[in-house]
Design a protein around this motif. Structure first.
Motif, short mmCIF file in Angstrom:
data_model
loop_
_atom_site.label_atom_id
_atom_site.label_comp_id
_atom_site.label_asym_id
_atom_site.label_seq_id
_atom_site.Cartn_x
_atom_site.Cartn_y
_atom_site.Cartn_z
N TYR A 75 0.71 -1.19 0.04
CA TYR A 75 0.21 -0.08 -0.20
C TYR A 75 1.00 1.05 0.02
O TYR A 75 1.93 1.46 0.99
N ALA A 103 -6.98 -6.65 -1.00
CA ALA A 103 -7.74 -5.44 -0.52
C ALA A 103 -9.14 -5.85 -0.45
O ALA A 103 -9.68 -6.49 -1.37
N LEU A 118 -0.27 -5.40 0.16
CA LEU A 118 -1.43 -5.24 -0.89
C LEU A 118 -1.72 -6.41 -1.56
O LEU A 118 -2.98 -7.08 -1.91
#
Length: 222
Positions: free
Chosen positions: A111, A171, A183
């Motif tokens: 992220y 996510a 992520l």
């Protein structure tokens, strides 16, 4: 440290390779067996290298000072930095930064900012060469949008490449995420596009090499 996406794969692979080596030592000449065993060791060493997941150390005081900084979501090389109209979710002009991930780069995607996931979607598609512009929307990809505490919306797109055949994305909408956390993962060469506000300050240039979770690529407007 090995990424969780590679642990089972590496276990199954070593079992398969050992079975193959045992069988060839039974049926083939010794010299051929040694050559195949050596080749298997090289292949397995590369797979361990591919699934590596380096730990990132962070300094709390620096995190506070750099709250509006965007870090690179991936290891790789900056393919392009351009102003484009993002028409999937943001529906406005943005700065798009494209990062090419070679088979030798770390393949963990991180992220780039902290915030809340407000959009997450997977799209099946082709597997064109990742550095082509059209691969951004024609290739298999995922799109994730993060809203920061300053209400900036950052769109991130994981794009499968010619070799890559699997995108993993963790996510989920409404999740609160932290900058630099995992992520997802793209297996064997790929690309990541990040779309940031048009008035952001860019800290990198085309052709520059970046490190996921470490290299600051831009500063968001306050």
């Amino acid at each position: 440290m090995i990424h969780k996406e590679g642990k089972l794969f590496l276990i199954y692979t070593i079992i398969l390779l050992l079975l193959i080596i045992i069988l060839i030592f039974i049926f083939l000449p010794k010299k051929i067996c040694i050559a195949i065993s050596f080749l298997s060791l090289i292949i397995y060493s590369f797979l361990i290298f591919f699934f590596r997941n380096p730990k990132i150390k962070t300094n709390f005081s620096n995190e506070i000072k750099k709250r509006n900084f965007v870090v690179s979501p991936a290891d790789g090389k900056i393919l392009m930095i351009e102003k484009v109209f993002e028409n999937e979710y943001l529906k406005k002009k943005c700065i798009k930064i494209s990062i090419f991930i070679s088979p030798f780069n770390v393949h963990v995607n991180r992220y780039p900012v902290s915030g809340q996931i407000i959009y997450s979607k997977y799209y099946p598609g082709k597997h064109l060469i990742a550095w082509l512009k059209k691969s951004s929307f024609k290739n298999e990809h995922t799109t994730v949008v993060i809203k920061t505490e300053n209400k900036n919306k950052i769109l991130l797109r994981q794009i499968a490449g010619f070799i890559a055949r699997r995108i993993v994305c963790y996510a989920k909408e409404k999740f609160i995420v932290k900058k630099r956390d995992d992520l997802g993962f793209i297996k064997f060469g790929s690309r990541v596009d990040i779309f940031i506000p048009i008035n952001s300050k860019i800290l990198i240039k085309k052709g520059e090499k970046v490190i996921g979770g470490i290299t600051d690529i831009s500063i968001l407007p306050k």
